[in-house]
Design a protein around this motif. Structure first.
Motif, PDB file in Angstrom:
ATOM      1  N   ALA A  29      -0.574  -6.643  -5.982  1.00  0.00           N
ATOM      2  CA  ALA A  29      -0.843  -7.362  -4.713  1.00  0.00           C
ATOM      3  C   ALA A  29       0.406  -7.704  -4.156  1.00  0.00           C
ATOM      4  CB  ALA A  29      -1.615  -8.627  -5.058  1.00  0.00           C
ATOM      5  N   PHE A  30       0.417  -7.552  -2.738  1.00  0.00           N
ATOM      6  CA  PHE A  30       1.650  -7.982  -1.955  1.00  0.00           C
ATOM      7  C   PHE A  30       1.173  -9.049  -0.868  1.00  0.00           C
ATOM      8  CE2 PHE A  30       2.230  -3.667  -3.577  1.00  0.00           C
ATOM      9  CZ  PHE A  30       3.345  -3.560  -4.018  1.00  0.00           C
ATOM     10  N   SER A  31       2.023  -9.765  -0.529  1.00  0.00           N
ATOM     11  CA  SER A  31       1.916 -10.616   0.888  1.00  0.00           C
ATOM     12  C   SER A  31       2.896 -10.085   1.830  1.00  0.00           C
ATOM     13  CB  SER A  31       2.219 -11.922   0.441  1.00  0.00           C
ATOM     14  OG  SER A  31       3.523 -12.116   0.182  1.00  0.00           O
ATOM     15  N   ASN A  32       3.941  -9.149   1.460  1.00  0.00           N
ATOM     16  CA  ASN A  32       4.651  -8.553   2.389  1.00  0.00           C
ATOM     17  C   ASN A  32       4.343  -7.144   2.688  1.00  0.00           C
ATOM     18  OD1 ASN A  32       7.273  -6.656   3.038  1.00  0.00           O
ATOM     19  ND2 ASN A  32       8.035  -9.010   3.231  1.00  0.00           N
ATOM     20  N   SER A  33       3.994  -6.566   3.887  1.00  0.00           N
ATOM     21  CA  SER A  33       3.593  -5.297   4.039  1.00  0.00           C
ATOM     22  C   SER A  33       4.801  -4.413   3.964  1.00  0.00           C
ATOM     23  CB  SER A  33       3.088  -5.019   5.441  1.00  0.00           C
ATOM     24  OG  SER A  33       3.949  -5.743   6.648  1.00  0.00           O
ATOM     25  N   ALA A  34       5.781  -4.372   4.196  1.00  0.00           N
ATOM     26  CA  ALA A  34       6.927  -3.406   4.078  1.00  0.00           C
ATOM     27  C   ALA A  34       7.258  -3.269   2.456  1.00  0.00           C
ATOM     28  CB  ALA A  34       8.367  -4.053   4.680  1.00  0.00           C
ATOM     29  N   ALA A  35       7.160  -4.283   1.735  1.00  0.00           N
ATOM     30  CA  ALA A  35       7.396  -4.175   0.188  1.00  0.00           C
ATOM     31  C   ALA A  35       6.047  -3.323  -0.287  1.00  0.00           C
ATOM     32  CB  ALA A  35       7.500  -5.466  -0.488  1.00  0.00           C
ATOM     33  N   ALA A  36       5.083  -3.725   0.305  1.00  0.00           N
ATOM     34  CA  ALA A  36       3.827  -2.889  -0.120  1.00  0.00           C
ATOM     35  C   ALA A  36       3.992  -1.245   0.351  1.00  0.00           C
ATOM     36  CB  ALA A  36       2.446  -3.212   0.533  1.00  0.00           C
ATOM     37  N   LEU A  37       4.280  -1.052   1.530  1.00  0.00           N
ATOM     38  CA  LEU A  37       4.683   0.425   1.990  1.00  0.00           C
ATOM     39  C   LEU A  37       5.388   1.160   1.046  1.00  0.00           C
ATOM     40  CD1 LEU A  37       4.134   2.608   4.006  1.00  0.00           C
ATOM     41  CD2 LEU A  37       6.199   1.627   5.419  1.00  0.00           C
ATOM     42  N   ALA A  38       6.679   0.500   0.372  1.00  0.00           N
ATOM     43  CA  ALA A  38       7.771   0.962  -0.144  1.00  0.00           C
ATOM     44  C   ALA A  38       7.158   1.346  -1.575  1.00  0.00           C
ATOM     45  CB  ALA A  38       8.881   0.045  -0.160  1.00  0.00           C
ATOM     46  N   HIS A  39       6.211   0.490  -2.093  1.00  0.00           N
ATOM     47  CA  HIS A  39       5.617   0.567  -3.302  1.00  0.00           C
ATOM     48  C   HIS A  39       4.558   1.877  -3.412  1.00  0.00           C
ATOM     49  CE1 HIS A  39       3.741  -0.384  -7.325  1.00  0.00           C
ATOM     50  NE2 HIS A  39       2.584  -0.075  -6.679  1.00  0.00           N
ATOM     51  N   VAL A  40       3.945   1.974  -2.358  1.00  0.00           N
ATOM     52  CA  VAL A  40       3.011   3.037  -2.132  1.00  0.00           C
ATOM     53  C   VAL A  40       3.593   4.376  -2.129  1.00  0.00           C
ATOM     54  CG1 VAL A  40       1.189   4.060  -0.687  1.00  0.00           C
ATOM     55  CG2 VAL A  40       1.096   1.575  -1.157  1.00  0.00           C
ATOM     56  N   GLU A  41       4.772   4.281  -1.353  1.00  0.00           N
ATOM     57  CA  GLU A  41       5.500   5.398  -1.174  1.00  0.00           C
ATOM     58  C   GLU A  41       6.242   5.875  -2.522  1.00  0.00           C
ATOM     59  OE1 GLU A  41       9.054   7.466   1.739  1.00  0.00           O
ATOM     60  OE2 GLU A  41       8.740   5.391   1.644  1.00  0.00           O
ATOM     61  N   ALA A  42       6.670   5.119  -3.394  1.00  0.00           N
ATOM     62  CA  ALA A  42       7.403   5.313  -4.344  1.00  0.00           C
ATOM     63  C   ALA A  42       6.245   5.792  -5.707  1.00  0.00           C
ATOM     64  CB  ALA A  42       8.227   4.209  -5.063  1.00  0.00           C
ATOM     65  N   ASP A  43       5.233   5.166  -5.617  1.00  0.00           N
ATOM     66  CA  ASP A  43       4.066   5.302  -6.760  1.00  0.00           C
ATOM     67  C   ASP A  43       2.855   6.150  -6.345  1.00  0.00           C
ATOM     68  OD1 ASP A  43       2.582   5.335  -9.043  1.00  0.00           O
ATOM     69  OD2 ASP A  43       2.473   2.833  -9.096  1.00  0.00           O
ATOM     70  N   PRO A  44       2.767   7.416  -6.573  1.00  0.00           N
ATOM     71  CA  PRO A  44       1.974   8.508  -6.124  1.00  0.00           C
ATOM     72  C   PRO A  44       0.223   8.161  -6.800  1.00  0.00           C
ATOM     73  CG  PRO A  44       3.413   9.580  -7.585  1.00  0.00           C
ATOM     74  CD  PRO A  44       4.011   8.400  -7.121  1.00  0.00           C
ATOM     75  N   SER A  45       0.546   7.203  -8.003  1.00  0.00           N
ATOM     76  CA  SER A  45      -0.678   6.955  -8.612  1.00  0.00           C
ATOM     77  C   SER A  45      -1.585   6.040  -7.848  1.00  0.00           C
ATOM     78  CB  SER A  45      -0.420   6.236 -10.017  1.00  0.00           C
ATOM     79  OG  SER A  45       0.133   4.778  -9.791  1.00  0.00           O
ATOM     80  N   VAL A  46      -1.001   5.267  -6.873  1.00  0.00           N
ATOM     81  CA  VAL A  46      -1.693   4.709  -5.792  1.00  0.00           C
ATOM     82  C   VAL A  46      -2.784   5.404  -4.880  1.00  0.00           C
ATOM     83  CG1 VAL A  46      -1.754   2.874  -4.107  1.00  0.00           C
ATOM     84  CG2 VAL A  46      -0.036   2.647  -5.731  1.00  0.00           C
ATOM     85  N   ALA A  47      -3.860   5.194  -5.117  1.00  0.00           N
ATOM     86  CA  ALA A  47      -5.005   5.931  -4.597  1.00  0.00           C
ATOM     87  C   ALA A  47      -5.767   5.231  -3.379  1.00  0.00           C
ATOM     88  CB  ALA A  47      -6.036   6.404  -5.420  1.00  0.00           C
ATOM     89  N   CYS A  48      -5.655   4.071  -3.270  1.00  0.00           N
ATOM     90  CA  CYS A  48      -6.220   3.250  -2.117  1.00  0.00           C
ATOM     91  C   CYS A  48      -5.321   2.082  -1.790  1.00  0.00           C
ATOM     92  CB  CYS A  48      -7.609   2.869  -2.747  1.00  0.00           C
ATOM     93  SG  CYS A  48      -8.504   1.649  -1.569  1.00  0.00           S
ATOM     94  N   VAL A  49      -5.332   1.836  -0.415  1.00  0.00           N
ATOM     95  CA  VAL A  49      -4.526   0.690   0.113  1.00  0.00           C
ATOM     96  C   VAL A  49      -5.693  -0.265   0.552  1.00  0.00           C
ATOM     97  CG1 VAL A  49      -3.004  -0.138   1.524  1.00  0.00           C
ATOM     98  CG2 VAL A  49      -2.476   1.803   0.322  1.00  0.00           C
TER      99      VAL A  49
END
Length: 301
Positions: A29-49
């Protein structure tokens, strides 16, 4: 499914994360959208946002555009947007910005899990298509394109502390096998070699078919010594192999080795393995040879 959840409200994050976890999903979970974007970019296991429109510093629509830019034919990703606004204009803008679906906020558990089940079906189909595109259909190994992409990744992680070796394997006198026994038998020999390569037992090793009777094996964490042991095991198993219905048909393989060196590219690593392979062929076949950074090949058995 691994879900990245984004909302400015910690209360909403807690409620929706609880729903997701109750459905068996892994949530970050994220409250900051920029941090979330960086996490999704770095972790290819994220399948859904799953994101709200009301996020910062990147707004919801900008976040959707940025997330969609991360997606290519190698990485499927479902983007779901939540908002309390349900008029036609926000809905159209959200879908046009790259989102796959739209939910009311807060969503009901039934709506949320239904949308996620639909997303999982689509993601499953996309992954199946990727696997099909990456697979050599005769051997079920990686095809050349997929193997070269894996080599790029392995090469990027290679270092003095994390060596990388490559084997290039070629079936000896393969044309004569086809000419004498027919292409169906030749295909059986290719499949038998592929089976041997799959069963090398080496941790993290990845085998693929380069084309015809040529194969390659990527061996992260292996230097020349360890790769040579595996290469000899492959060579011996090939020489001992038979084809169902033709117990008298014997075949051998020649193998070339190369090891990562600073400044290497996939092409240079493959070129040295190829030089070594042809040295093994010239040396009488059914042999293993290695080529160092100076391109000088040497027999290792």
């Amino acid at each position: 499914m691994h879900v990245a959840l984004i909302d400015p409200s910690r209360v909403v994050l807690k409620i929706v994360a609880g729903m997701l976890e109750a459905g068996g999903h892994t949530v970050v979970a994220f409250s900051n959208s920029a941090a979330a974007l960086a996490h999704v970019e770095a972790d290819p296991s994220v399948a859904c946002v799953l994101t709200s429109l009301e996020v910062e510093p990147l707004g919801g629509l900008e976040l959707c555009w940025s997330l969609r830019a991360l997606v290519d034919e190698r990485r499927p990703l479902t983007i779901l947007v939540m908002s309390s606004a349900r008029d036609d204009r926000p809905l159209g803008e959200v879908l046009d910005s790259g989102a796959d679906d739209f939910l009311s906020k807060p969503p009901s558990p039934q709506e949320l899990h239904g949308r996620l089940r639909a997303a999982e079906r689509v993601l499953g189909l996309q992954r199946a298509l990727i696997r099909q595109a990456d697979t050599d259909h005769l051997t079920q190994l990686l095809n050349r394109g997929a193997l070269m992409r894996r080599a790029e990744s392995d090469l990027a992680a290679a270092s003095a502390e994390n060596p990388l070796a490559m084997l290039q394997v070629d079936i000896d006198h393969f044309k004569s096998i086809n000419d004498r026994f027919g292409h169906d038998i030749g295909d059986q020999v290719i499949r038998r070699v592929a089976q041997i390569l799959r069963e090398t037992g080496e941790t993290r090793a990845t085998a693929g078919r380069l084309g015809g009777e040529e194969f390659a094996v990527l061996m992260p964490g292996h230097g020349i010594a360890g790769a040579a042991v595996a290469a000899h095991r492959i060579r011996i198993q090939c020489a001992a192999g038979t084809v169902p219905g033709l117990p008298d048909l014997r075949f051998t393989a020649s193998i070339g080795l190369s090891e990562w060196a600073p400044g290497d590219t996939v092409d240079s690593l493959l070129k040295r393995a190829d030089v070594a392979l042809y040295a093994a062929k010239r040396g009488g076949r059914d042999r293993v040879a290695v080529a160092g950074p100076d391109m000088e090949p040497a027999m290792v058995g």
